[in-house]
Design an enzyme around this catalytic site. Structure first.
Site, PDB file in Angstrom:
ATOM      1  N   ASP A 187       0.819  -1.220   0.000  1.00 51.22           N
ATOM      2  CA  ASP A 187       0.000   0.000   0.000  1.00 51.22           C
ATOM      3  C   ASP A 187       0.858   1.277   0.000  1.00 51.22           C
ATOM      4  O   ASP A 187       1.675   1.472   0.890  1.00 51.22           O
ATOM      5  CB  ASP A 187      -0.872  -0.057   1.276  1.00 51.22           C
ATOM      6  CG  ASP A 187      -1.786   1.143   1.460  1.00 51.22           C
ATOM      7  OD1 ASP A 187      -1.898   1.973   0.543  1.00 51.22           O
ATOM      8  OD2 ASP A 187      -2.410   1.224   2.542  1.00 51.22           O
ATOM      9  N   HIS A 209      -3.698   4.238   6.858  1.00 56.22           N
ATOM     10  CA  HIS A 209      -2.632   3.761   5.965  1.00 56.22           C
ATOM     11  C   HIS A 209      -1.254   3.954   6.586  1.00 56.22           C
ATOM     12  O   HIS A 209      -1.019   4.889   7.342  1.00 56.22           O
ATOM     13  CB  HIS A 209      -2.697   4.503   4.632  1.00 56.22           C
ATOM     14  CG  HIS A 209      -3.974   4.266   3.884  1.00 56.22           C
ATOM     15  ND1 HIS A 209      -4.155   3.190   3.049  1.00 56.22           N
ATOM     16  CD2 HIS A 209      -5.132   4.960   3.866  1.00 56.22           C
ATOM     17  CE1 HIS A 209      -5.376   3.242   2.537  1.00 56.22           C
ATOM     18  NE2 HIS A 209      -5.993   4.304   3.021  1.00 56.22           N
TER      19      HIS A 209
HETATM   20 ZN   LIG Z   1      -8.246   1.630  -0.387  1.00 57.38          ZN
HETATM   21 ZN   LIG Z   2      -9.345   0.850   2.670  1.00 58.74          ZN
END
Ligand SMILES: [Zn+2]
Ligand SMILES: [Zn+2]
Length: 558
Positions: A199, A372
């Site tokens: 990510d 994130h």
């Molecule tokens: Zn996402």
């Molecule tokens: Zn997500």
């Protein structure tokens, strides 16, 4: 080795159909021989200025559909729209089984029901399960994120192991106690990870992403000091944030009313599946809440992005049927403002202040953390899983590039960092990797019930309509092309017709002149006449106003 017949090493292909080059639309295909599986199938909410009237954007699935016979399954990492939202459209064309954790499937089931897709095969998977599908063996591993029950996926292929992180952060103190599975990450690192797909969303943020528990603490302090009603808005899918609010309300003897359909639905599903603990009697209907003193009220609402019809937006405009914002109210926008929504959110905040509320949001208070991983977390993921190759995923090009650079900084050789975007692919063998492509990708635009029927021309028209409006000119001609009725002129979004009679008269006489000037010997062609009307009007408007409205000529024959 015989150069005429080189030994072909078996290869696995990773083909992103979305999410590499934009935020949203996440979908990655993993293909071996004639079999493939997909990781996620998400949508994207378009920029209203770029795509007027478009509800959302989905990936072009044609590559996967063409290989329908070998398409084994879709594996979902978590329940966010940008990972599951395009599934109904894929499933209409290819009925493959869908794997997900209980909460992910619980939220998805509601969506599938809305699309009349109740017969889709939903298969529950849990962290550390091993699922065999064709040549692949898939193992979900727990990761933390801004929705509960998120996972990354270990995909064992005949060539080697792929680890796809999904969206993740490394939360040291997760609200539900479900910590990232460091033990398995490490074991994977020892066994050997061929490809890590990781990510990239927060790659520009230095340090570590803070824990969701910190937000709980900060919100708790607000509950301590608040003298009146608390109105908190967050993403409907943020189960942990919702948990904070419910627990704090119970602790401070407040009651909570939920406003917003998506929020109410998610709370119901998450509570039923055990992902949300609702303290007894804490949830009450809005009508009952209103009878309590202000300092015992909490309203949990949608609308953190300033969406025009959301509860919060209506409250800020003093148009909500049951909630009037008053002096003494504390409004908390416990969410990130998604880029593109700054203006609408700003408008809501200003309006709330004007009505006398105190407003807390990302810029003036600590009321939100990201889901994130930041730079140091991303480095940890690389260090622990020790992949041979890295494919940065989930982000615009700048994020993917930033992630590639970060990996290079911590010592991954450049030839092992595969910077690709949607429609390119990577072919990996045990000893090599190369970028391949082009695969068909693109974005399908969904407007109401139509999928993919809105193309560039329609979008361009909508933009022009939005910017400069439309002028319709209707007239009736006889066989010789002489005007027998009209021209009548109607306009939307260009000028207000009733206040501009003289302009309209001018336009009409220009149209008449243009038609009179044509050679009467020429046969009548309605299309040609229409084109003549259009050019005449456009020329006039452009000279006078420097605008380019859409001109619709309607020519009828008597
Ligand atoms: Zn996402
Ligand atoms: Zn997500």
């Amino acid at each position: 080795m015989d150069p005429e017949h080189p030994v072909v090493e078996p290869a696995v292909r990773l083909i992103p159909l979305g999410g590499l080059g934009e935020i949203g639309l996440n979908m990655m295909l993993v293909e071996f021989a004639d079999e493939l599986i997909a990781v996620d199938c998400g949508l994207m909410f378009p920029d209203a200025d770029e795509m007027p009237g478009i509800d959302y954007v989905i990936p072009d699935f044609s590559y996967a559909i063409a290989k329908r016979d070998g398409f084994r399954a879709v594996f979902l990492t978590h329940g966010h729209e940008d990972h599951v939202g395009a599934l109904p459209y894929l499933l209409r064309e290819a009925r493959v089984p869908v794997y997900g954790t209980p909460l992910t499937l619980g939220l998805l089931a509601e969506k599938l029901r809305e699309h009349d897709l109740e017969d889709v095969e939903l298969r529950v998977m849990r962290p550390r399960d091993r699922i065999e599908v064709g040549s692949f063996r898939v193992e979900p591993l727990r990761v933390t994120h801004s929705i509960a029950d998120g996972i990354g996926l270990v995909i064992e292929t005949p060539v080697g192991t792929i680890f796809h992180t999904g969206d993740f952060k490394l939360d040291p103190t997760p609200v539900d106690g479900e910590a990232p599975d460091y033990q398995r990450f490490e074991e994977l690192g020892h066994q050997g990870v061929l490809v890590l797909c990781s990510d990239s969303t927060n790659v520009h943020r230095p340090g570590h992403t803070r824990s969701e528990a910190d937000v709980g603490q900060a919100l708790g302090e607000r509950f301590v000091s608040a003298k009146g009603r608390i109105i908190l808005s967050t993403f409907a899918s943020h189960i942990h944030r919702i948990q904070h609010v419910l627990s704090l309300a119970a602790r401070f003897d407040r009651k909570v009313a939920i406003v917003g359909m998506s929020l109410a639905r998610n709370v119901r599903v998450a509570a039923e599946l055990g992902y949300l603990h609702v303290p007894s009697d804490v949830l009450i209907p809005l009508e009952d809440l209103a009878r309590l003193p202000a300092d015992r009220q909490v309203i949990l609402s949608t609308g953190s992005q300033g969406e025009p019809n959301s509860a919060l937006s209506l409250m800020s405009a003093a148009e909500h049927k049951h909630v009037q914002i008053e002096r003494g109210d504390l409004v908390i926008l416990s969410a990130r403002v998604i880029p593109g929504n700054e203006r609408t959110v700003g408008r809501v905040i200003n309006a709330l202040y004007r009505l006398g509320a105190e407003v807390l949001y990302e810029d003036n208070a600590f009321v939100h953390v990201s889901g994130h991983a930041s730079q140091e977390d991303l480095k940890t993921m690389l260090a622990v899983t020790r992949p041979r190759y890295l494919i940065p995923v989930h982000g615009e090009y700048r994020h993917l590039l930033g992630h590639a650079r970060l990996a290079a900084q911590v010592g991954l050789p450049p030839e092992r960092i595969l910077l690709i975007e949607d429609g390119m692919g990577v072919e990996v063998t045990k000893t090599s990797a190369r970028v391949i492509g082009k695969f068909p990708t693109g974005r399908l635009l969904v407007d109401g019930k139509g999928v993919g029927d809105i193309g560039a021309v329609v979008l361009r028209d909508r933009q022009i309509l939005a910017e400069d409006g439309v002028i319709a000119v209707s007239l009736v001609v006889d066989r010789a092309g002489r005007i027998v009725a009209g021209p009548e002129i109607a306009s939307r979004g260009f000028v207000y017709v009733r206040e501009n009679e003289s302009l309209l008269d001018e336009l009409k006489s220009h149209v008449r002149e243009a038609l009179d000037a044509r050679d009467p010997a020429e046969p009548i062609d309605r299309e040609q006449l229409g084109a003549l009307v259009r050019t005449t009007i456009r020329h006039f408007i452009n000279q006078r106003f420097q605008r380019k409205p859409v001109v619709l000529p309607i020519v009828m024959e008597a």
